[in-house]
Design an enzyme around this catalytic site. Structure first.
Site, PDB file in Angstrom:
ATOM      1  N   LYS A 145       0.687  -1.256  -0.074  1.00  0.00           N
ATOM      2  CA  LYS A 145       0.126   0.051   0.185  1.00  0.00           C
ATOM      3  C   LYS A 145       1.003   1.392  -0.008  1.00  0.00           C
ATOM      4  CE  LYS A 145      -1.541   3.072   2.814  1.00  0.00           C
ATOM      5  NZ  LYS A 145      -1.540   4.252   1.826  1.00  0.00           N
ATOM      6  N   GLY A 175       7.196   5.232   8.153  1.00  0.00           N
ATOM      7  CA  GLY A 175       6.154   6.276   8.094  1.00  0.00           C
ATOM      8  C   GLY A 175       6.251   7.093   9.460  1.00  0.00           C
ATOM      9  N   GLU A 190       9.809   1.543  10.514  1.00  0.00           N
ATOM     10  CA  GLU A 190      10.964   2.403  10.368  1.00  0.00           C
ATOM     11  C   GLU A 190      10.043   3.832  10.393  1.00  0.00           C
ATOM     12  OE1 GLU A 190      14.028   2.000   9.505  1.00  0.00           O
ATOM     13  OE2 GLU A 190      14.144  -0.222   8.663  1.00  0.00           O
ATOM     14  N   CYS A 249      13.610  10.609   6.670  1.00  0.00           N
ATOM     15  CA  CYS A 249      13.537  10.273   8.077  1.00  0.00           C
ATOM     16  C   CYS A 249      15.038  10.161   8.609  1.00  0.00           C
ATOM     17  CB  CYS A 249      12.902   9.181   8.274  1.00  0.00           C
ATOM     18  SG  CYS A 249      13.362   7.752   7.252  1.00  0.00           S
ATOM     19  N   GLU A 278      10.133  16.207  14.000  1.00  0.00           N
ATOM     20  CA  GLU A 278      11.029  16.131  12.928  1.00  0.00           C
ATOM     21  C   GLU A 278      10.476  17.497  12.181  1.00  0.00           C
ATOM     22  OE1 GLU A 278      12.203  12.193  10.903  1.00  0.00           O
ATOM     23  OE2 GLU A 278      10.071  12.163  11.642  1.00  0.00           O
TER      24      GLU A 278
END
Ligand code: ADP
Length: 478
Positions: free
Chosen positions: A174, A228, A250, A284, A381
């Site tokens: 997905k 994500g 992750e 990331c 972040e």
């Protein structure tokens, strides 16, 4: 390969349209570039069924047979490198040079795992009981699922799908609804390479929560690999408890950089530029908190600001552009909020500090000095082209500040002292540490985090392990 070629999802080797569609937008222009099938959770179940049906045949092939198909798949990515890069820049926004690089990285993951699966060795364990022999087999875990983000629409998917499919698993993928086109293009090339129907399925949908629930709740899906946000990762972790799935997570990074007084200044600036501004700061492992030792702070800040101010902002298709648009309005507003908060609390923008005059989703490359602990820019972040510089005095203080985070994906160190290198590398609470380098990711090495950055590793021989189960066999021979 045009955006309009990819309007259908891919299930069981069939291109399927949904009852509804959703729009895919070019973030550089705001223009809708494709309408893609918007599948329901029931459609996701159909894809799981297809992956289940394909499993016995695929898992019975040898790693050599799978390797032939996978290598062809990787080669097809490279022979379509330019098409895929154009497609990626259109839906994701990154500069074409970066998109080309990502296609190559994506192909390298497939290629790596095509080879690595041949080395999924088991063990023969020395017997401690007369008349018994022990051994282990490494077997594919079964049907797997992936949920991937928009920032690396090809590389994030191939490092999951390449590993799973090489291991002998099948997959329901997905992709993010911002960037479904690259995933569908991958499916098309996989089909061309000879992947049998049902081995790799792509479900496109705006109902991420519904699709996620269907994948988590299915007892057939044995591995879920997610890249994500930390919040969604935690939700999936909880949702997978019911079927005790293996999870690869992750999640967010908040990567620290430690620039020591003894660093090579130019190398440190180049490394931070690479680690911070790639993909407009939307990775990331992007440098999120740049800790600079006090003796080099002012010189580093000035040089970094000068280098950042030279980065050209614009649509990714334009030659010479280094920073494309942010992915969407929410992303832009988040960056504006974090910079506004930092400046409101005393930080100074040496360069940048606001939305780019081009308008739309463009933001100026920004270097902030005088950043201190309570500012949100250090907790969240940023996911934008903003480098906050924090001053530190001693090695111990720098390490403590770098580790003051609930997450630990990548960390960066710039120093020329070998003793310090080892001390800091060992002390950093991160899954990945780059020393005097800004770009550590490579298919041959394990990528992943500690603490709330996630579980498992992708790439390296470790990446294959995520999709293999160990079966212990005890044989009585007497
Ligand atoms: P980002 O902030 O980078 O978009 P997300 O974690 O929201 O991070 O998205 C990463 C991937 O997770 C995307 O494919 C997105 O569609 C998917 N996703 C978002 N919410 C959920 C959910 N509730 N369940 C499953 N997947 C989700």
């Amino acid at each position: 390969m045009k955006p309009s070629d990819f309007t259908s999802a891919y299930i069981g080797g069939q291109w399927v349209s949904g009852a509804k569609t959703f729009a895919v937008t070019n973030p550089a222009t705001g223009v809708v570039i494709a309408e893609v099938a918007d599948l329901t959770p029931a459609d996701v179940q159909t894809a799981i069924d297809a992956a289940e049906a394909a499993l016995p045949g695929w898992s019975a092939t040898t790693p050599h047979e799978r390797g032939v198909i996978l290598r062809r798949w990787g080669q097809l990515l490279m022979s379509h490198q330019e098409d895929l890069a154009q497609l990626m820049t259109a839906e994701q926004g990154k500069p074409l040079a970066e998109a080309r690089g990502e296609v190559a990285t994506g192909a390298s993951y497939i290629d790596w795992f095509a080879e690595e699966a041949k080395r999924a060795y088991g063990d023969v364990i020395p017997s401690i009981v007369a008349g018994k022999r022990y051994l282990t087999l490494r077997q594919p875990s079964g049907v797997t699922a992936s949920i991937t983000p928009w920032n690396f629409p090809i590389a994030m998917l191939t490092r999951k799908a390449g590993a799973a499919i090489a291991a002998g698993c099948t997959m329901v993928a997905k992709p993010a609804d911002e960037t479904p086109l690259c995933a569908l293009a991958l499916a098309k090339l996989g089909e061309e390479a000879g992947l049998p129907p049902g081995v790799f399925n792509v479900v496109t949908t705006t109902d991420a929560a519904g699709a996620g629930k269907a994948l988590c709740d299915s007892p057939v899906v044995r591995v879920l690999s997610f890249t994500g946000s930390t919040a969604v990762g935690k939700l999936l972790y909880r949702q997978c408890a019911g079927t005790v799935k293996k999870l690869g997570l992750e999640l967010g990074g908040n990567a620290p950089v430690l620039v020591f007084d003894d660093a090579d200044l130019d190398k440190a600036v180049a490394g931070v530029i690479a680690a911070k501004f790639r993909n407009a700061g939307q990775t990331c492992i992007c440098a999120n908190r740049v800790f600079v030792q006090t003796g080099i702070y002012d010189a580093f800040a000035a040089k970094l600001a000068e280098a950042a101010s030279k980065l050209t902002v614009g649509p990714g298709v334009k030659a010479g552009v280094a920073i494309g648009p942010l992915i969407n309005q929410d992303a832009l507003e988040k960056v504006e909020r974090l910079v506004g908060d930092a400046v409101g609390h005393g930080a100074k923008a040496l360069t940048g500090g606001s939305a780019h005059p081009l308008g739309g989703l463009f933001y100026e490359p920004t270097v902030l000095t005088d950043v201190v602990a309570p500012m949100g820019v250090l907790k969240e972040e940023i996911f934008g082209p903003v480098a906050p510089l924090i001053r530190f005095e001693t090695e111990a203080q720098g390490i403590a500040m770098a580790n003051d985070s609930t997450v630990g994906l990548a960390g960066y160190v710039f120093t020329r002292d070998i003793g310090r290198t080892f001390r800091v590398v060992e002390a950093l609470q991160c899954g990945i540490v780059a020393v005097n380098d800004g770009l550590p990711t490579v298919a041959a090495a394990p990528f992943g985090g500690v603490k709330e950055s996630g579980l498992g590793r992708e790439g390296g021989h470790q990446g294959l392990e995520e999709y293999l189960d160990t079966k212990y066999v005890c044989i009585g021979i007497g």
